[in-house]
Design a protein around this motif. Structure first.
Motif, PDB file in Angstrom:
ATOM      1  N   GLU A   1     -10.911   8.146  58.372  1.00 41.20           N
ATOM      2  CA  GLU A   1     -10.522   7.363  57.196  1.00 41.20           C
ATOM      3  C   GLU A   1      -9.025   7.458  56.952  1.00 41.20           C
ATOM      4  OE1 GLU A   1     -13.022   9.627  57.174  1.00 41.20           O
ATOM      5  OE2 GLU A   1     -14.820   8.497  56.672  1.00 41.20           O
ATOM      6  N   ILE A   2      -8.484   8.656  57.064  1.00 41.98           N
ATOM      7  CA  ILE A   2      -7.050   8.855  56.841  1.00 41.98           C
ATOM      8  C   ILE A   2      -6.246   8.171  57.941  1.00 41.98           C
ATOM      9  CG2 ILE A   2      -5.226  10.606  56.798  1.00 41.98           C
ATOM     10  CD1 ILE A   2      -7.288  12.431  55.366  1.00 41.98           C
TER      11      ILE A   2
ATOM     12  N   HIS B   1     -21.496   4.925  58.087  1.00 37.84           N
ATOM     13  CA  HIS B   1     -21.283   5.268  59.489  1.00 37.84           C
ATOM     14  C   HIS B   1     -20.339   6.458  59.616  1.00 37.84           C
ATOM     15  CE1 HIS B   1     -23.255   1.661  60.984  1.00 37.84           C
ATOM     16  NE2 HIS B   1     -22.585   0.953  60.087  1.00 37.84           N
ATOM     17  N   ASP B   2     -20.471   7.197  60.699  1.00 38.48           N
ATOM     18  CA  ASP B   2     -19.558   8.282  61.027  1.00 38.48           C
ATOM     19  C   ASP B   2     -18.347   7.667  61.716  1.00 38.48           C
ATOM     20  OD1 ASP B   2     -18.320  10.664  61.835  1.00 38.48           O
ATOM     21  OD2 ASP B   2     -19.511  10.718  63.688  1.00 38.48           O
ATOM     22  N   LEU B   3     -17.270   7.467  60.960  1.00 43.04           N
ATOM     23  CA  LEU B   3     -16.092   6.793  61.503  1.00 43.04           C
ATOM     24  C   LEU B   3     -15.440   7.589  62.627  1.00 43.04           C
ATOM     25  CD1 LEU B   3     -14.462   5.278  58.297  1.00 43.04           C
ATOM     26  CD2 LEU B   3     -15.674   4.083  60.113  1.00 43.04           C
ATOM     27  N   ASN B   4     -15.496   8.911  62.551  1.00 42.27           N
ATOM     28  CA  ASN B   4     -14.918   9.724  63.625  1.00 42.27           C
ATOM     29  C   ASN B   4     -15.596   9.414  64.956  1.00 42.27           C
ATOM     30  OD1 ASN B   4     -13.209  10.985  61.814  1.00 42.27           O
ATOM     31  ND2 ASN B   4     -14.437  12.818  61.632  1.00 42.27           N
TER      32      ASN B   4
ATOM     33  N   ASN C   1      -6.943  11.601  66.815  1.00 39.70           N
ATOM     34  CA  ASN C   1      -7.226  13.006  67.092  1.00 39.70           C
ATOM     35  C   ASN C   1      -8.004  13.560  65.905  1.00 39.70           C
ATOM     36  OD1 ASN C   1      -7.250  15.736  67.520  1.00 39.70           O
ATOM     37  ND2 ASN C   1      -5.034  15.970  67.661  1.00 39.70           N
ATOM     38  N   ARG C   2      -9.290  13.766  66.088  1.00 39.22           N
ATOM     39  CA  ARG C   2     -10.115  14.206  64.965  1.00 39.22           C
ATOM     40  C   ARG C   2      -9.708  15.594  64.468  1.00 39.22           C
ATOM     41  NH1 ARG C   2     -16.216  13.942  66.004  1.00 39.22           N
ATOM     42  NH2 ARG C   2     -15.635  12.072  67.095  1.00 39.22           N
ATOM     43  N   ASP C   3      -9.009  16.379  65.276  1.00 34.84           N
ATOM     44  CA  ASP C   3      -8.545  17.688  64.819  1.00 34.84           C
ATOM     45  C   ASP C   3      -7.387  17.562  63.833  1.00 34.84           C
ATOM     46  OD1 ASP C   3     -10.429  18.943  66.435  1.00 34.84           O
ATOM     47  OD2 ASP C   3      -9.041  19.066  68.144  1.00 34.84           O
TER      48      ASP C   3
END
Length: 177
Positions: free
Chosen positions: A70-71, A2-5, A63-65
């Motif tokens: 994951e982190i 899956h795309d976790l973001n 904040n995906r930026d």
């Protein structure tokens, strides 16, 4: 996979299916992080539930930026485990309890080995630049997150990650000698 973001963004909007997908995808890795830090399976299982409650409540803070999901999830788990370790420390309410707590010191041989290791670690830490040395201490002794350190040192998040990774590699090399 899956795309976790994207899933975290949907969780921030209250999407339970996305939350379930995050649990299935990231749960085992987060459990591993918790177990490695807490060293107690039951406590790690309980902590995993607490971590996912935090994820549900704080998904809007991701904040995906600033980095990958994951982190971010690993940092939530790591910080929760560190908080749990800190809460484990017994607090004595009387002088008798303090005396009882003090009785668990290692024997002299163990103390000598610990001192020797401490001297080696200190010597290797001195090989790092002062800001890197301080960042390593704050990350791995005080438990500050990459984001907190980046803000404190006024550097980009990825720069802080690079500082810590290179510092750990240098320490590993020094300690291996």
């Amino acid at each position: 996979m899956h795309d976790l973001n994207g899933l975290l963004g949907r969780v921030a909007l209250g999407d339970r299916k996305a939350f379930s997908a995050i649990y299935e995808t990231a749960g085992p890795k987060l459990f591993g992080i918790l177990l490695r830090i807490l060293k107690n399976r039951q406590e790690a299982e309980d902590a995993l539930q607490d971590v996912f409650v935090k994820v549900w409540r704080r998904a809007d803070r991701f904040n995906r930026d600033a980095g990958s999901a994951e982190i971010w999830l690993a940092a939530v788990a790591r910080n929760h485990a560190i908080d749990a370790l800190r809460a484990r420390r017994p607090e004595a309410s009387s002088i008798d309890e303090v005396y009882d707590l003090a009785g668990s010191d290692p024997d002299p041989e163990k103390l000598a080995v610990l001192r020797s290791e401490g001297v080696r670690i200190h010597r290797c830490m001195q090989t790092l630049e002062s800001d890197r040395r301080d960042a390593v201490r704050k990350a791995y002794v005080d438990g500050l997150s990459y984001q907190e350190l980046a803000e404190q040192y006024n550097v980009p998040l990825n720069t802080m990650r690079t500082w810590l990774r290179r510092s750990l590699l240098k320490l590993r090399e020094c300690l291996g000698q």
